[in-house]
Every structure is written in structure tokens, then in C-alpha cells.
Design an enzyme around this catalytic site. Sequence first.
Site, short mmCIF file in Angstrom:
data_model
loop_
_atom_site.label_atom_id
_atom_site.label_comp_id
_atom_site.label_asym_id
_atom_site.label_seq_id
_atom_site.Cartn_x
_atom_site.Cartn_y
_atom_site.Cartn_z
CE LYS A 60 9.29 6.56 2.76
NZ LYS A 60 9.69 6.17 1.39
CG ASP A 71 6.69 5.60 -0.49
OD1 ASP A 71 7.08 6.16 0.55
OD2 ASP A 71 7.44 5.29 -1.42
CB CYS A 72 7.02 1.18 3.23
SG CYS A 72 7.81 -0.42 3.53
CE LYS A 99 15.64 5.91 8.00
NZ LYS A 99 16.48 4.79 7.50
CB VAL A 112 9.67 0.65 8.41
CG1 VAL A 112 10.00 1.61 9.53
CG2 VAL A 112 9.72 1.35 7.06
CG HIS A 211 4.17 0.67 -4.46
ND1 HIS A 211 5.15 1.54 -4.00
CD2 HIS A 211 3.32 0.49 -3.43
CE1 HIS A 211 4.90 1.85 -2.74
NE2 HIS A 211 3.80 1.21 -2.36
CD1 TRP A 258 7.13 3.73 -6.56
CD2 TRP A 258 9.09 2.73 -6.89
NE1 TRP A 258 7.04 2.47 -6.01
CE2 TRP A 258 8.24 1.83 -6.19
CE3 TRP A 258 10.39 2.32 -7.21
CZ2 TRP A 258 8.65 0.56 -5.81
CZ3 TRP A 258 10.80 1.05 -6.83
CH2 TRP A 258 9.93 0.19 -6.15
#
Length: 264
Positions: A60, A71-72, A99, A112, A211, A258
Amino acid sequence: MSTTKITPTASVLSSTIKTLGFPSYTILPNNFKQRYGCFQRRLCIMAKSSALNPLEVCAKASVTIPNKLGDCPFCQRVLLTMEEKHLPYDLKLVDFGNKPEWFLKINPEGKVPVVKLDEKWVADSDVITQSLEEKYPDPPLITPAEKASIGSKILSTFIGFLKSKDSTDGTEQALLNELSSINDHIKENGPFINGKEISAADLSLGPKLYHMEIALGHYKNWSVPDSLPYVKSYMLSVFSRDSFVKTRALKEDVVAGWRPKVMG
């Protein structure tokens, strides 16, 4: 799409192998093996990695800064595994707001991480990391089965507390219970889940704790309490590793990522 060729930072040392040497006389220090054994093994691993073709990885993209990793936490888990195994990789950043067609062709679900292994695109961080362990077993990152589930509930309990609008619903306590379990384990077995060496369980748990720290700090002004010192030291140990610093998301991206959970 943004493409970046990545070679683990440590691998640049492989170019020094030819220039490293020891005095020509045959009497070596008594502790020679102890002092240089691990270093020589590390150089061998890095020399081997330098000969590998980079693995193609889709992850990502950042939503705040162009050409940065997003942020994945599952993408970071895969990248951490590659970094710790000194595997070079070619990082392809995917804009999740638009995408590209080429990405949807190789992975119609549009998720992903995705990694190309043996000419096949492989999805799901569990499958990818297991495949990497089997294909590139050195250095080993296997976590024993009896320790592999440590921290397995951290993501669900963290999300439950993050989304909660009721301070009395027990979601904070559920998170604290899971953190207490991690604290007790690290106290007895640390500094990492499997002892002295980092393993696959740490590479899965670390991004989730990262996270948690950022999102709960931002949206709830919450942090891990001082009553859990081993969790705090564990997080510091994992977050400060070169592999983690190199693959972590920007704080701004974690906050943005988030936001829908909080507002929704």
C-alpha cells in the site's frame, strides 16, 4: 505506481568481503571464533543475498506523501521478514484510492501484500512469510508453536477499544488483559517472544503494536501503562531495529488509516 528497488541496508557490507582480512601469521586469539564467528556468518548471508534477484512486492502506498510506504501492518510484516532475511526486493507501491489495472490483474481481490515467488503472485501475509521461510531458511525466523500465539488477540482488542464510545464496555480492559499476557511472557522469556533472537511472531506483532500506539495515542490520548514495563521495553526493542525503522509507516498515514474506524 511507484517502484523502488530495495536492498537491505546491511547488505552493502557484502562489498567489503574482498577487502577484509586478518594478519598473515597463524597464531590467532583464543577467542577468535567467538569474536568473529557470528560476523563471518553474517557476511556469508549478506554475500548470498547480494546474488539474488530482487523479489517483487506490492504494498500500500502512503496517502500523505508521494512515493512512500503506506500504513498496512501486514505489508510491513512481509517487508520485515525480507529485511531480517537480508533479501533484496523491488517495492511496487499501490494507490488504494485508484488501484491500477495491472495490479487488479495479478490480484483481483485488490489486497496487499502480494509477492512474486517462483513466477507466481502470492497473497496473504501468513502464506507469504511461510513461503519465504521455506524458500530462504537462513537465518531462521521460525517461532515454536507453543509461543506463536503470543499477542494474537492484540489487533482485535485494540480495534475494539479504538472504536468504542463507551468507557464502561470492557474494551479497554480486554486490551489490557492481552497486553498483560504479553508482558508476563516477555518477563519470563524475553527480550523477544522466542528469547534472545527475533522471530516470525515478533515480526507479526510489532507492526500491530506500532499501529496501536499511534492510533490510541492520537484518538484516545492513551498509552501503555507503566504497570506493563516489559511490554514497553519490548516495543522499544522491536521499533528501534533497523529493519523496523526502514519499513514502518509514517505516523500521519497510521492516523489517517484508522480514521474511518473511529468515525464510522
